[in-house]
Design a protein around this motif. Structure first.
Motif, PDB file in Angstrom:
ATOM      1  N   LEU A   1       0.780  -1.213   0.120  1.00  0.00           N
ATOM      2  CA  LEU A   1      -0.033   0.088  -0.055  1.00  0.00           C
ATOM      3  C   LEU A   1       0.950   1.328   0.074  1.00  0.00           C
ATOM      4  O   LEU A   1       0.485   2.065  -0.791  1.00  0.00           O
ATOM      5  CB  LEU A   1      -0.981  -0.072   1.089  1.00  0.00           C
TER       6      LEU A   1
ATOM      7  N   ALA B   1       0.914   3.839  -3.168  1.00  0.00           N
ATOM      8  CA  ALA B   1       0.442   5.201  -2.682  1.00  0.00           C
ATOM      9  C   ALA B   1       1.547   6.148  -3.089  1.00  0.00           C
ATOM     10  O   ALA B   1       1.368   7.529  -3.615  1.00  0.00           O
ATOM     11  CB  ALA B   1       0.223   5.599  -1.421  1.00  0.00           C
TER      12      ALA B   1
ATOM     13  N   PRO C   1      -5.121   0.300   9.473  1.00  0.00           N
ATOM     14  CA  PRO C   1      -6.139   0.534   8.465  1.00  0.00           C
ATOM     15  C   PRO C   1      -5.464   0.895   7.040  1.00  0.00           C
ATOM     16  O   PRO C   1      -4.580   1.773   7.018  1.00  0.00           O
ATOM     17  CB  PRO C   1      -6.966   1.459   9.059  1.00  0.00           C
ATOM     18  N   TRP C   2      -5.857   0.663   5.918  1.00  0.00           N
ATOM     19  CA  TRP C   2      -5.428   0.940   4.737  1.00  0.00           C
ATOM     20  C   TRP C   2      -5.483   2.553   4.460  1.00  0.00           C
ATOM     21  O   TRP C   2      -4.360   2.772   3.886  1.00  0.00           O
ATOM     22  CB  TRP C   2      -6.186   0.308   3.578  1.00  0.00           C
ATOM     23  N   TRP C   3      -6.304   3.301   4.944  1.00  0.00           N
ATOM     24  CA  TRP C   3      -6.311   4.700   4.442  1.00  0.00           C
ATOM     25  C   TRP C   3      -5.270   5.315   5.673  1.00  0.00           C
ATOM     26  O   TRP C   3      -4.852   6.302   5.242  1.00  0.00           O
ATOM     27  CB  TRP C   3      -7.660   5.086   5.146  1.00  0.00           C
ATOM     28  N   LEU C   4      -4.861   4.615   6.754  1.00  0.00           N
ATOM     29  CA  LEU C   4      -3.625   5.243   7.243  1.00  0.00           C
ATOM     30  C   LEU C   4      -2.438   5.130   6.782  1.00  0.00           C
ATOM     31  O   LEU C   4      -1.534   6.168   6.614  1.00  0.00           O
ATOM     32  CB  LEU C   4      -3.585   4.722   8.690  1.00  0.00           C
ATOM     33  N   THR C   5      -2.211   4.026   6.198  1.00  0.00           N
ATOM     34  CA  THR C   5      -0.918   3.934   5.561  1.00  0.00           C
ATOM     35  C   THR C   5      -1.056   4.823   4.191  1.00  0.00           C
ATOM     36  O   THR C   5       0.107   5.245   3.866  1.00  0.00           O
ATOM     37  CB  THR C   5      -0.879   2.382   4.630  1.00  0.00           C
ATOM     38  N   LEU C   6      -2.183   4.849   3.413  1.00  0.00           N
ATOM     39  CA  LEU C   6      -2.113   5.744   2.268  1.00  0.00           C
ATOM     40  C   LEU C   6      -2.040   7.177   2.796  1.00  0.00           C
ATOM     41  O   LEU C   6      -1.184   8.113   1.914  1.00  0.00           O
ATOM     42  CB  LEU C   6      -3.459   5.556   1.479  1.00  0.00           C
ATOM     43  N   THR C   7      -2.610   7.471   3.858  1.00  0.00           N
ATOM     44  CA  THR C   7      -2.471   8.921   4.228  1.00  0.00           C
ATOM     45  C   THR C   7      -1.001   9.454   4.591  1.00  0.00           C
ATOM     46  O   THR C   7      -0.500  10.310   4.122  1.00  0.00           O
ATOM     47  CB  THR C   7      -3.313   9.260   5.515  1.00  0.00           C
TER      48      THR C   7
ATOM     49  N   PHE D   1      -8.615  -3.759   5.510  1.00  0.00           N
ATOM     50  CA  PHE D   1      -9.745  -2.997   4.707  1.00  0.00           C
ATOM     51  C   PHE D   1     -11.089  -3.051   5.448  1.00  0.00           C
ATOM     52  O   PHE D   1     -12.034  -2.436   4.829  1.00  0.00           O
ATOM     53  CB  PHE D   1      -9.920  -3.623   3.450  1.00  0.00           C
TER      54      PHE D   1
END
Length: 328
Positions: free
Chosen positions: A43, A47, A88-94, A152
């Motif tokens: 991820l 990103a 969480p996936w969004w934490l890594t992407l952020t 996810f």
């Protein structure tokens, strides 16, 4: 001055060696925590490369040299290795997107960033999402499908799957002696955090490889590890309940070796001259201990590096003045 092609080639070769040197630590993390490590790496890498390409397009810069030099992938790898597996996936992407935009391209891209991009992204999510950043798995626990479901948000983590780290347990300890913590708390191993002590040794092996290949000099890593050892020795009062941990505990817990050999050695945001590099490492080691012991976060490597990034101009001026004084 060497031609641009040779500079790009040297950068590309150095990034390949850094990625290769992270392999022992990555394999050890995979053995300890399972598929969450590889999910984080995937991820963060996707990103970082996507945001890198988008920023290059916005800045009207060619894609190929920057995307192929490996710098974005190295930052993403170091960031992913610092994040908790199965976060969480969004934490890594952020974290990865913030690292690329605000840690790199906002200042002009590779070669111009005053802060370490990976640590800037890590610090953002640590301050913004502290609860998710403290959920470290106590064991592998999950196969690939279950890990993807957890990352996810489609699955429920099993009871007692996460636990406080050794550094966090020591920081909040009020009554147990060090001997009691090591014998009763599952987060503690033989010398440091359970499993994490071996992880630090794996990153130490990777760092020794980079030193042998002369990717960086010894000054910053030795400065960090030596200062961390000395201050933890001076503040260590044995196994009492108010103990802050032995020097060996601090060297083999948290992100010590990852920080010493892969973070403080970052050539752009770090110091350039040997004396300044040594002082940079010393400052990171001291601040890491202060934040671990008296600060609000269990592991202070990221904040220590970012604070010392601010001091680089002053360290360089001091190094130049010292050199001129010695010459005269």
């Amino acid at each position: 001055m060497p031609p641009l092609e040779s500079v790009d080639d040297r950068l590309r070769q150095a990034m390949k060696l850094v990625l290769l040197a992270t392999l022992p630590g990555t394999l050890m993390m995979f053995w300890l925590y399972g598929w969450g490590v590889l999910i984080n790496l995937s991820l963060a890498g996707i990103a970082a490369l996507t945001v890198e390409a988008a920023m290059l397009q916005l800045r009207k810069r060619p894609l190929k040299p920057s995307l192929s030099d490996g710098s974005a992938l190295v930052s993403a790898t170091l960031l992913a290795l610092a994040l908790p597996p199965y976060c969480p996936w969004w934490l890594t992407l952020t974290a990865a997107a913030f690292a690329m935009v605000f840690g790199k391209h906002l200042y002009g891209g590779v070669g111009s960033n005053p802060f370490n991009p990976a640590m800037l992204g890590f610090a953002l999510v640590l301050v913004t999402f502290p609860q998710q950043m403290t959920h470290w798995p106590s064991s592998q626990g999950m196969d690939l499908l279950s890990g993807l479901q957890q990352v996810f948000g489609f699955g429920q983590a099993p009871d007692a799957w996460v636990r406080a780290t050794a550094l966090d347990s020591l920081r909040i300890n009020k009554s147990l002696t060090m001997d009691e913590l090591f014998s009763a708390n599952p987060a503690f191993g033989h010398f440091g955090g359970r499993g994490v002590e071996w992880l630090n040794l794996a990153f130490l092996a990777g760092g020794a490889f980079l030193l042998q290949r002369r990717v960086f000099s010894w000054h910053a890593p030795v400065g960090m590890l030596a200062s961390l050892f000395v201050i933890s020795l001076l503040c260590w009062n044995g196994s009492g309940s108010d103990s802050h941990g032995s020097p060996l505990f601090h060297l083999l817990s948290g992100a010590t070796m990852l920080g010493a050999f892969f973070i403080v050695t970052e050539p752009v945001s770090g110091a350039k001259s040997p004396v300044a590099r040594l002082l940079f490492g010393v400052g990171v080691g001291l601040l890491t201990y202060v934040i671990r012991t008296w600060g609000g976060y269990p592991d202070g490597v990221a904040f220590a590096v970012l604070l010392m990034n601010l001091c680089v101009p002053a360290l360089e001026r001091f190094a130049v003045a010292r050199q001129e004084q010695t010459a005269s």
